[in-house]
Design a protein around this motif. Structure first.
Motif, mmCIF file in Angstrom:
data_model
loop_
_atom_site.group_PDB
_atom_site.id
_atom_site.type_symbol
_atom_site.label_atom_id
_atom_site.label_comp_id
_atom_site.label_asym_id
_atom_site.label_seq_id
_atom_site.Cartn_x
_atom_site.Cartn_y
_atom_site.Cartn_z
ATOM 1 N N MET A 102 0.827 -1.214 0.000
ATOM 2 C CA MET A 102 0.000 0.000 0.000
ATOM 3 C C MET A 102 0.857 1.258 0.000
ATOM 4 O O MET A 102 0.434 2.292 -0.519
ATOM 5 C CB MET A 102 -0.982 -0.016 1.171
ATOM 6 C CG MET A 102 -0.395 -0.043 2.550
ATOM 7 S SD MET A 102 -0.175 1.613 3.254
ATOM 8 C CE MET A 102 -1.872 2.075 3.494
ATOM 9 N N MET A 103 2.080 1.186 0.513
ATOM 10 C CA MET A 103 2.965 2.356 0.442
ATOM 11 C C MET A 103 3.436 2.608 -0.992
ATOM 12 O O MET A 103 3.589 3.758 -1.401
ATOM 13 C CB MET A 103 4.145 2.189 1.382
ATOM 14 C CG MET A 103 3.762 2.333 2.855
ATOM 15 S SD MET A 103 5.196 2.465 3.961
ATOM 16 C CE MET A 103 5.872 0.821 3.858
ATOM 17 N N ASN A 104 3.679 1.539 -1.763
ATOM 18 C CA ASN A 104 4.062 1.735 -3.162
ATOM 19 C C ASN A 104 2.985 2.464 -3.960
ATOM 20 O O ASN A 104 3.281 3.106 -4.961
ATOM 21 C CB ASN A 104 4.334 0.383 -3.829
ATOM 22 C CG ASN A 104 5.703 -0.170 -3.507
ATOM 23 O OD1 ASN A 104 6.581 0.551 -3.042
ATOM 24 N ND2 ASN A 104 5.894 -1.464 -3.750
ATOM 25 N N ALA A 105 1.739 2.342 -3.519
ATOM 26 C CA ALA A 105 0.628 2.948 -4.256
ATOM 27 C C ALA A 105 0.344 4.385 -3.849
ATOM 28 O O ALA A 105 -0.506 5.037 -4.458
ATOM 29 C CB ALA A 105 -0.633 2.115 -4.066
ATOM 30 N N VAL A 106 1.054 4.886 -2.838
ATOM 31 C CA VAL A 106 0.748 6.224 -2.313
ATOM 32 C C VAL A 106 0.738 7.275 -3.417
ATOM 33 O O VAL A 106 -0.194 8.081 -3.531
ATOM 34 C CB VAL A 106 1.756 6.610 -1.206
ATOM 35 C CG1 VAL A 106 1.734 8.119 -0.956
ATOM 36 C CG2 VAL A 106 1.433 5.877 0.082
ATOM 37 N N THR A 107 1.761 7.295 -4.257
ATOM 38 C CA THR A 107 1.858 8.337 -5.280
ATOM 39 C C THR A 107 0.690 8.265 -6.252
ATOM 40 O O THR A 107 0.116 9.293 -6.644
ATOM 41 C CB THR A 107 3.187 8.206 -6.037
ATOM 42 O OG1 THR A 107 4.265 8.332 -5.115
ATOM 43 C CG2 THR A 107 3.315 9.286 -7.101
ATOM 44 N N GLY A 108 0.319 7.046 -6.662
ATOM 45 C CA GLY A 108 -0.789 6.906 -7.595
ATOM 46 C C GLY A 108 -2.119 7.293 -6.984
ATOM 47 O O GLY A 108 -2.940 7.962 -7.630
ATOM 48 N N VAL A 109 -2.352 6.896 -5.736
ATOM 49 C CA VAL A 109 -3.610 7.249 -5.081
ATOM 50 C C VAL A 109 -3.670 8.762 -4.839
ATOM 51 O O VAL A 109 -4.712 9.401 -5.035
ATOM 52 C CB VAL A 109 -3.774 6.467 -3.768
ATOM 53 C CG1 VAL A 109 -5.039 6.903 -3.033
ATOM 54 C CG2 VAL A 109 -3.833 4.957 -4.048
ATOM 55 N N ALA A 110 -2.556 9.357 -4.424
ATOM 56 C CA ALA A 110 -2.531 10.801 -4.209
ATOM 57 C C ALA A 110 -2.751 11.564 -5.506
ATOM 58 O O ALA A 110 -3.401 12.620 -5.524
ATOM 59 C CB ALA A 110 -1.208 11.216 -3.574
ATOM 60 N N THR A 111 -2.216 11.050 -6.615
ATOM 61 C CA THR A 111 -2.440 11.695 -7.906
ATOM 62 C C THR A 111 -3.925 11.744 -8.230
ATOM 63 O O THR A 111 -4.450 12.788 -8.652
ATOM 64 C CB THR A 111 -1.687 10.931 -9.011
ATOM 65 O OG1 THR A 111 -0.287 10.983 -8.743
ATOM 66 C CG2 THR A 111 -1.947 11.542 -10.384
ATOM 67 N N ALA A 112 -4.629 10.640 -8.030
ATOM 68 C CA ALA A 112 -6.075 10.617 -8.255
ATOM 69 C C ALA A 112 -6.783 11.570 -7.298
ATOM 70 O O ALA A 112 -7.685 12.322 -7.696
ATOM 71 C CB ALA A 112 -6.603 9.197 -8.087
ATOM 72 N N ALA A 113 -6.375 11.544 -6.033
ATOM 73 C CA ALA A 113 -7.024 12.387 -5.039
ATOM 74 C C ALA A 113 -6.911 13.863 -5.387
ATOM 75 O O ALA A 113 -7.892 14.618 -5.323
ATOM 76 C CB ALA A 113 -6.412 12.125 -3.662
ATOM 77 N N LEU A 114 -5.713 14.299 -5.782
ATOM 78 C CA LEU A 114 -5.494 15.717 -6.057
ATOM 79 C C LEU A 114 -6.177 16.173 -7.342
ATOM 80 O O LEU A 114 -6.396 17.376 -7.529
ATOM 81 C CB LEU A 114 -3.992 16.004 -6.118
ATOM 82 C CG LEU A 114 -3.264 15.885 -4.772
ATOM 83 C CD1 LEU A 114 -1.763 15.988 -4.961
ATOM 84 C CD2 LEU A 114 -3.748 16.955 -3.800
#
Length: 588
Positions: A77-89
């Motif tokens: 789940m830490m590897n996905a942080v950047t991708g999830v944050a990109t969607a969130a922003l």
């Protein structure tokens, strides 16, 4: 028959309309994977969690459905942080489901638990950028939390959410209980009639009004209604990076993108506008020239009407005369009705349309002229021109960051049928390759092109085998300047060298992998562009073959023209005070 919580969750996801789940496996989520294998849902496996997140994000952007992401505990789940944050922003609905350590071992630091200074708190990692996180303590809570997650991700201002599930919960019996469907009729906040009338009055009495749209204006009908409103009052339209394509580039009232990489005609009109009606935009720094009043926006003396679904955005960057928290689609309709009631006859502003047409045609023509030469490696303008002339009009162009984003947004004349998708808020390098795969999963018959730099392709190489495994004819066009080019340009301009930004081998020579050979090694087609005319030839062949393909295009490192302003250039010149900001213009 007794079912497990994982089996019940798979059935609930089906009932919520989920068709695809993107992600990676791990010992904490294989119970759910087994349940998905017995459902109608297709699991899209990725070799890296960030690639899975970007693919789910891309799928959500074109399908209108929430992307669903399945993750493993800890590093997964830490590897996905950047991708999830990109969607969130970028306000993209995304539901992340993460497996966690067994509930009865929480805090004892079992295998891969995140537990150094706080006990078993991996949900805390996602809290700064998701709309909400849930940690499931009981199997009977999982259905309700799942429904809440989908509702939260898709309602109001869309965004990303996290449902964190200890692995033993997945395997526990699912107690009988009520189903939790999404609300059958979800009302949206509209614009009150009196507010719409006040907005109409300001626009009708303005001498130099402007409509400004951001990425929050997504509804196709609302975009058409907005164009009709602008045509009725002869009001020009400008847009943020995220809103390119919301109004066709060929529209006679479209000024184009504002800000650092915007067009001078858009920045110039924005500076002099007396009333600005803004829909679904946060006035991001690059779109607003670092909020410097000498380049793009001047509030005051310009008067701002800001409409947004998120109250936190109203007045964040500029003082607002009328602020309205409303669904942008409903707000456009309300303003259009108020204007038609107040003035049925169309307005004409003299030769405004001719002025816009001349300025825009000049900008596009200048870019085309810069791309006419046969110099090799190719100039970036030549690459864009070849793409524009070769791709079908309805192609989806998915960009990464650098020339492939900023140059396209600035000078690529997008056909009305086409689609431009880019990472806005986080400006994430590596977004393009995997997002293109997610888009192609939703619409496999449409041409999808990932236009990325060599840095971005290197960052998310797992997207290519994902495209091969899914049988998707994504075309990856790598603008290869053997550098993180935009930052290399910035460092060179500021300090005289691109040290640390340019790829070099052990002997100091410019270096790049052979992306075409790597493509072939993955089972895709690979084309190494070796002469100026090779690009069009390779594009044509890739379009006909309908297979995953990588085009490795050598390109010179050339800065994107910057008609606006970015404060970082002040910093590198040693200018640290900001006299152009005031208490009334800095926002909340």
């Amino acid at each position: 028959m007794t079912v497990t919580a994982a089996q019940a969750l798979a059935g609930q996801l089906e009932s919520l309309g989920v068709e695809y789940v993107f992600g990676t496996c791990g010992h904490t989520n294989i119970a759910l994977l087994d349940a998905l294998s017995r459902s109608r849902i297709h699991f899209v496996i990725a070799r890296h969690e960030q690639a899975a997140a970007h693919a789910a994000d891309g799928y959500a952007r074109v399908s209108g459905k929430p992307g669903v992401l399945l993750l493993h505990v800890g590093p997964g789940m830490m590897n996905a942080v950047t991708g999830v944050a990109t969607a969130a922003l970028d306000s993209i609905p995304l539901v992340a489901i993460s497996g966690d350590v067994p509930s009865y071992y929480a805090g004892r630091h079992p295998h891969q638990e995140i537990n150094l200074h706080a006990d078993a708190s991996q949900t805390a990692i996602y809290r700064p950028f998701t709309k909400r996180t849930w940690h499931v303590h009981r199997a009977e809570d999982l259905p309700r939390f799942t429904e809440r997650a989908f509702w939260t991700a898709t309602s109001g201002r869309p965004g990303a959410v996290l449902v964190n599930v200890p692995m033993d919960i997945f395997s526990r019996p699912a107690p009988a209980g009520p189903a939790y469907p999404l609300p059958a009729d979800a009302g949206r906040p509209g614009l009150p009639d009196d507010v719409a009338e006040r907005i109409a009055d300001l626009l009708l009495n303005a001498e130099r009004p402007l409509i400004y749209i951001g990425g929050g204006l997504r509804d196709p009908a609302a975009r058409a209604a907005l164009a009709g409103l602008a045509e009725h009052l002869d009001i020009p339209i400008a847009h943020s990076l995220m809103a390119k394509g919301a109004v066709p580039d060929q529209h006679p009232l479209l000024l184009g993108m504002t800000g650092f990489w915007g067009l001078e005609v858009a920045n110039g009109y924005a500076r002099e506008a007396d009333v600005v009606l803004a829909f679904g935009t946060r006035f991001a720094e690059t779109d607003a020239s670092s909020w410097h009043p000498g380049f793009t926006w001047r509030f005051p003396p310009s008067r701002l009407i800001q409409v947004d679904i998120d109250p936190a955005e109203i007045g964040r960057s500029y003082p607002v005369e009328i602020g309205a928290v409303a669904d942008t689609a409903l707000a456009v309709d309300a303003v259009a009705r108020a204007i038609s009631q107040a003035r049925s006859a169309p307005v004409s502003r003299g030769n405004l349309r001719d002025t816009i047409r001349t300025a825009r045609a000049g900008a596009f023509a200048a870019a085309r002229e810069q791309g006419r030469g046969d110099a090799f490696p190719l100039r970036p303008q030549r690459i864009l021109a070849d793409l524009r002339d070769t791709l079908p009009a309805d192609a989806v162009l998915v960009t990464d960051v650098g020339w492939n984003k900023n140059g396209v947004a600035q000078c690529y004349e997008l056909p009305a049928e086409g689609r431009f998708i880019t990472p806005g808020g986080a400006s994430t390098m590596g977004f393009g390759p995997a997002a293109a795969v997610g888009i192609a999963i939703h619409d496999p018959e449409r041409t999808v092109v990932a236009l990325v730099g060599d840095g971005g392709m290197s960052a998310q190489w797992p997207a290519l085998p994902m495209a091969v495994e899914q049988g998707l004819p994504v075309i990856f066009v790598v603008m290869n300047n053997r550098a993180h080019g935009t930052i290399a340009d910035l460092e060179t301009a500021s300090f005289g060298s691109g040290y640390g930004c340019e790829f070099r081998d052990a002997g100091g020579r410019p270096y790049s992998p052979d992306f075409a050979a790597l493509a072939r090694a993955c089972g895709a087609d690979g084309y190494l562009i070796a002469a100026p005319d090779d690009l069009r030839t390779a594009l044509g062949l890739a379009l006909r073959r309908r297979r995953p393909a990588v085009l490795d295009v050598p390109m010179i490192n050339e800065p994107v023209p910057t008609p606006g302003h970015w404060n970082i250039t002040d910093i590198y010149r040693g200018v640290f005070d900001l006299p152009h900001f005031s208490a009334t213009s800095s926002g909340g």
